[in-house]
Design a protein around this motif. Sequence first.
Motif, PDB file in Angstrom:
ATOM      1  N   ALA A 140       1.058  12.646   0.464  1.00 54.49           N
ATOM      2  CA  ALA A 140       0.975  11.207   0.247  1.00 54.49           C
ATOM      3  C   ALA A 140       0.708  10.927  -1.226  1.00 54.49           C
ATOM      4  O   ALA A 140       0.205  11.784  -1.964  1.00 54.49           O
ATOM      5  N   VAL A 141       1.056   9.739  -1.660  1.00 57.58           N
ATOM      6  CA  VAL A 141       0.829   9.348  -3.053  1.00 57.58           C
ATOM      7  C   VAL A 141      -0.663   9.134  -3.253  1.00 57.58           C
ATOM      8  O   VAL A 141      -1.270   8.245  -2.657  1.00 57.58           O
ATOM      9  N   MET A 142      -1.253   9.970  -4.101  1.00 62.33           N
ATOM     10  CA  MET A 142      -2.693   9.910  -4.329  1.00 62.33           C
ATOM     11  C   MET A 142      -3.052   8.921  -5.431  1.00 62.33           C
ATOM     12  O   MET A 142      -4.047   8.225  -5.360  1.00 62.33           O
ATOM     13  N   ASP A 143      -2.232   8.870  -6.472  1.00 55.85           N
ATOM     14  CA  ASP A 143      -2.507   8.006  -7.619  1.00 55.85           C
ATOM     15  C   ASP A 143      -1.341   7.054  -7.798  1.00 55.85           C
ATOM     16  O   ASP A 143      -0.272   7.429  -8.282  1.00 55.85           O
TER      17      ASP A 143
ATOM     18  N   MET B  21      -8.066  -3.846   0.696  1.00 53.30           N
ATOM     19  CA  MET B  21      -7.481  -2.591   1.148  1.00 53.30           C
ATOM     20  C   MET B  21      -7.747  -2.305   2.627  1.00 53.30           C
ATOM     21  O   MET B  21      -7.133  -1.436   3.215  1.00 53.30           O
ATOM     22  N   SER B  22      -8.674  -3.027   3.232  1.00 49.85           N
ATOM     23  CA  SER B  22      -9.037  -2.755   4.629  1.00 49.85           C
ATOM     24  C   SER B  22      -8.202  -3.562   5.609  1.00 49.85           C
ATOM     25  O   SER B  22      -8.396  -3.451   6.823  1.00 49.85           O
ATOM     26  N   ALA B  23      -7.301  -4.376   5.116  1.00 47.25           N
ATOM     27  CA  ALA B  23      -6.560  -5.270   6.010  1.00 47.25           C
ATOM     28  C   ALA B  23      -5.063  -5.237   5.733  1.00 47.25           C
ATOM     29  O   ALA B  23      -4.434  -6.274   5.558  1.00 47.25           O
ATOM     30  N   PHE B  24      -4.485  -4.050   5.674  1.00 48.45           N
ATOM     31  CA  PHE B  24      -3.048  -3.942   5.484  1.00 48.45           C
ATOM     32  C   PHE B  24      -2.324  -4.470   6.724  1.00 48.45           C
ATOM     33  O   PHE B  24      -2.736  -4.184   7.849  1.00 48.45           O
ATOM     34  N   PRO B  25      -1.236  -5.218   6.550  1.00 47.05           N
ATOM     35  CA  PRO B  25      -0.464  -5.657   7.717  1.00 47.05           C
ATOM     36  C   PRO B  25       0.166  -4.466   8.434  1.00 47.05           C
ATOM     37  O   PRO B  25       0.564  -3.488   7.808  1.00 47.05           O
ATOM     38  N   ASP B  26       0.229  -4.571   9.757  1.00 49.21           N
ATOM     39  CA  ASP B  26       0.773  -3.497  10.597  1.00 49.21           C
ATOM     40  C   ASP B  26       2.064  -3.987  11.235  1.00 49.21           C
ATOM     41  O   ASP B  26       2.040  -4.846  12.110  1.00 49.21           O
ATOM     42  N   LEU B  27       3.193  -3.460  10.789  1.00 51.03           N
ATOM     43  CA  LEU B  27       4.487  -3.889  11.314  1.00 51.03           C
ATOM     44  C   LEU B  27       4.675  -3.503  12.774  1.00 51.03           C
ATOM     45  O   LEU B  27       5.480  -4.113  13.481  1.00 51.03           O
ATOM     46  N   SER B  28       3.957  -2.477  13.230  1.00 48.01           N
ATOM     47  CA  SER B  28       4.128  -1.991  14.597  1.00 48.01           C
ATOM     48  C   SER B  28       3.166  -2.632  15.575  1.00 48.01           C
ATOM     49  O   SER B  28       3.128  -2.267  16.750  1.00 48.01           O
ATOM     50  N   ASP B  29       2.380  -3.586  15.111  1.00 44.21           N
ATOM     51  CA  ASP B  29       1.392  -4.227  15.970  1.00 44.21           C
ATOM     52  C   ASP B  29       2.075  -4.946  17.129  1.00 44.21           C
ATOM     53  O   ASP B  29       3.009  -5.718  16.941  1.00 44.21           O
ATOM     54  N   ASN B  30       1.580  -4.665  18.338  1.00 48.31           N
ATOM     55  CA  ASN B  30       2.098  -5.283  19.566  1.00 48.31           C
ATOM     56  C   ASN B  30       3.583  -5.012  19.787  1.00 48.31           C
ATOM     57  O   ASN B  30       4.304  -5.827  20.356  1.00 48.31           O
ATOM     58  N   ARG B  31       4.052  -3.875  19.352  1.00 47.48           N
ATOM     59  CA  ARG B  31       5.463  -3.512  19.547  1.00 47.48           C
ATOM     60  C   ARG B  31       5.530  -2.141  20.208  1.00 47.48           C
ATOM     61  O   ARG B  31       4.693  -1.277  19.992  1.00 47.48           O
ATOM     62  N   ASN B  32       6.569  -1.951  21.011  1.00 47.23           N
ATOM     63  CA  ASN B  32       6.744  -0.659  21.663  1.00 47.23           C
ATOM     64  C   ASN B  32       7.238   0.389  20.677  1.00 47.23           C
ATOM     65  O   ASN B  32       6.928   1.565  20.798  1.00 47.23           O
ATOM     66  N   GLU B  33       8.033  -0.054  19.703  1.00 44.90           N
ATOM     67  CA  GLU B  33       8.585   0.863  18.713  1.00 44.90           C
ATOM     68  C   GLU B  33       8.261   0.360  17.319  1.00 44.90           C
ATOM     69  O   GLU B  33       8.333  -0.838  17.051  1.00 44.90           O
TER      70      GLU B  33
ATOM     71  N   GLU C 294      -1.613   6.917  -0.017  1.00 44.41           N
ATOM     72  CA  GLU C 294      -2.611   7.493   0.879  1.00 44.41           C
ATOM     73  C   GLU C 294      -3.370   6.421   1.650  1.00 44.41           C
ATOM     74  O   GLU C 294      -3.644   6.576   2.849  1.00 44.41           O
ATOM     75  N   GLU C 295      -3.698   5.299   0.979  1.00 44.78           N
ATOM     76  CA  GLU C 295      -4.483   4.268   1.644  1.00 44.78           C
ATOM     77  C   GLU C 295      -3.685   3.516   2.703  1.00 44.78           C
ATOM     78  O   GLU C 295      -4.257   2.758   3.497  1.00 44.78           O
ATOM     79  N   SER C 296      -2.355   3.687   2.727  1.00 45.42           N
ATOM     80  CA  SER C 296      -1.522   3.015   3.719  1.00 45.42           C
ATOM     81  C   SER C 296      -1.457   3.775   5.039  1.00 45.42           C
ATOM     82  O   SER C 296      -1.008   3.213   6.042  1.00 45.42           O
ATOM     83  N   ILE C 297      -1.874   5.023   5.053  1.00 47.75           N
ATOM     84  CA  ILE C 297      -1.709   5.879   6.235  1.00 47.75           C
ATOM     85  C   ILE C 297      -2.936   5.777   7.131  1.00 47.75           C
ATOM     86  O   ILE C 297      -4.075   5.887   6.674  1.00 47.75           O
ATOM     87  N   GLU C 298      -2.695   5.556   8.422  1.00 44.38           N
ATOM     88  CA  GLU C 298      -3.756   5.467   9.422  1.00 44.38           C
ATOM     89  C   GLU C 298      -3.531   6.518  10.508  1.00 44.38           C
ATOM     90  O   GLU C 298      -2.390   6.916  10.787  1.00 44.38           O
ATOM     91  N   PHE C 299      -4.639   6.960  11.130  1.00 40.24           N
ATOM     92  CA  PHE C 299      -4.580   7.954  12.196  1.00 40.24           C
ATOM     93  C   PHE C 299      -5.070   7.341  13.507  1.00 40.24           C
ATOM     94  O   PHE C 299      -6.008   6.535  13.515  1.00 40.24           O
TER      95      PHE C 299
ATOM     96  N   LEU D 177      12.632   6.029   0.923  1.00 35.26           N
ATOM     97  CA  LEU D 177      11.717   5.139   1.634  1.00 35.26           C
ATOM     98  C   LEU D 177      10.388   5.161   0.903  1.00 35.26           C
ATOM     99  O   LEU D 177       9.788   6.227   0.716  1.00 35.26           O
ATOM    100  N   ALA D 178       9.930   3.997   0.460  1.00 30.08           N
ATOM    101  CA  ALA D 178       8.648   3.891  -0.246  1.00 30.08           C
ATOM    102  C   ALA D 178       7.847   2.750   0.365  1.00 30.08           C
ATOM    103  O   ALA D 178       8.377   1.647   0.542  1.00 30.08           O
ATOM    104  N   VAL D 179       6.579   3.023   0.687  1.00 29.67           N
ATOM    105  CA  VAL D 179       5.729   2.022   1.339  1.00 29.67           C
ATOM    106  C   VAL D 179       4.347   2.028   0.692  1.00 29.67           C
ATOM    107  O   VAL D 179       3.735   3.085   0.509  1.00 29.67           O
ATOM    108  N   HIS D 180       3.873   0.827   0.358  1.00 26.84           N
ATOM    109  CA  HIS D 180       2.498   0.660  -0.123  1.00 26.84           C
ATOM    110  C   HIS D 180       1.987  -0.690   0.357  1.00 26.84           C
ATOM    111  O   HIS D 180       2.679  -1.712   0.277  1.00 26.84           O
TER     112      HIS D 180
END
Length: 496
Positions: free
Chosen positions: A468-471, A375-387, A433-438, A403-406
Amino acid sequence: MSVCGEAVGAGSLPSELVVHIFSFLAAPDRLRASAACSHWRECLFYPALWPRLRLSLRVSPAERPRLEFLMRKCGWFVRELRVQFAADNYPTGGGGAAAGEGAAVAGDGEAPPPLSPRWLDLLRTYLELVLCVLSSVRNNRNLQKLSLFGDISILQQHGTISNTYLGKVDPDGKKIKQIQQLFEEILGNSRQLKWLSCGLMLQIVTPTSLSSLSNPIANTMEHLSLLDNHIPGNTTLITAVELERFVNLRSLALDFCDFTAEMARVLADSNHVPLHRLSLLVHSVSIMHKSLDNMPKDENWQALTRNSTNLRVYIMAFDVKSDDMLRILKPSIPLERIHFDSYVTCVSGAVVDLISRQYDKFLTHFILMNDVIDMSAFPDLSDNRNEDPLVLLAWRCTRLSLLAVHGYTVWAHNLIAIARLRGSDLKVLEVTEESIEFDQGELADQDVDPVHNFIEQVSLGLGRPWHAVMDIELLSVFTEPTRHFYKEMQSFSEGI
């Protein structure tokens, strides 16, 4: 007034009147009302009251008595039969496999690992329940819709169930042969069948099954779904030549590797009515055993959409490499829905970006799921991208409604942007919830609770309360992806 037992009362009502009263009641209320007296019980299974029978069966020995009773009462006259086989509490350990672990699959030249006794019991019970259903409708000539879905496919997440396993529960393959023969009998005896759907069942459909359909029935068939991934090698369930008989087909669901350029040319012929719905299952195992070389080219899709101007396509991809997806996603596909489900591979930002650019006029549903263990290593689609690709998807695809993302990193500020871009038109926004980063800057602001502010901003953008989806267990789209796809495919096809 006495309900039953006296000359005057409800028990003395004519059967036709009792049936008429029952017709206004929901199925559970009919069952309760039928307990009033024996006369009412006799009226309960009048054919007019049960034109449709939809069953969700647990693959459990305890299910069989109820199933046998219902099929004995209704199997000979029901017009629409939908059966879903689902095993509760799939066993793990002892040679078993949880979804995605693939422990029941052997490599080339290797002996298959042993299955636990519970897996073998599951297989044995599954075969018995399928036999019960098929034997009960074999002579039903009024059948108009037949839909079978087998959640048993969880046993073959990364391949097929070895014949070694089946040999333990079905020596000499007698039950499998009987199941296949019964299925062909049903097709051969049908006189009104217009909807045939078989999804992820275990060795029920063979490459010769459809030849049992008479030409008049094949000519009037409106929906055909063949999603059985237990066919070994490069064998397909239907060929382009066989498809030529289905001139009235409005909806079709197939393994993507079986949908060839030649099939697209057949469906584009003016002798066929316009195709409205096409659902395609892209599976890494299918790609491994078959080939993408025969898939429709862009000119084939163009020809098909010229004949079928209202055609919309639904794709579900299981563990498909991004390079393969970039080959599959031709510009002329009228893609309305796409569902990614991964256990090993991950969708790249390039694939999401391609989808948003090519299908901005059609796309309404986008599901992105990665069932990772870490759970600590979700891929980041926006990594190294301007948008961020998901933000661009929301910006370009103006018809996006779901739109559904997990299992992928979704930054809080990007999710706020998505909500603002699509607003109330985005009917469903499911992000775990675990997919969201700040951003660290947001967390450092001590004057504002970042989580509360984030939820408030997304809610304002959507015009409705949002969380966010909690369960994750509450959403079948994440926990039961194949079942969710099959259910959505059915409604997708019926919504013509």
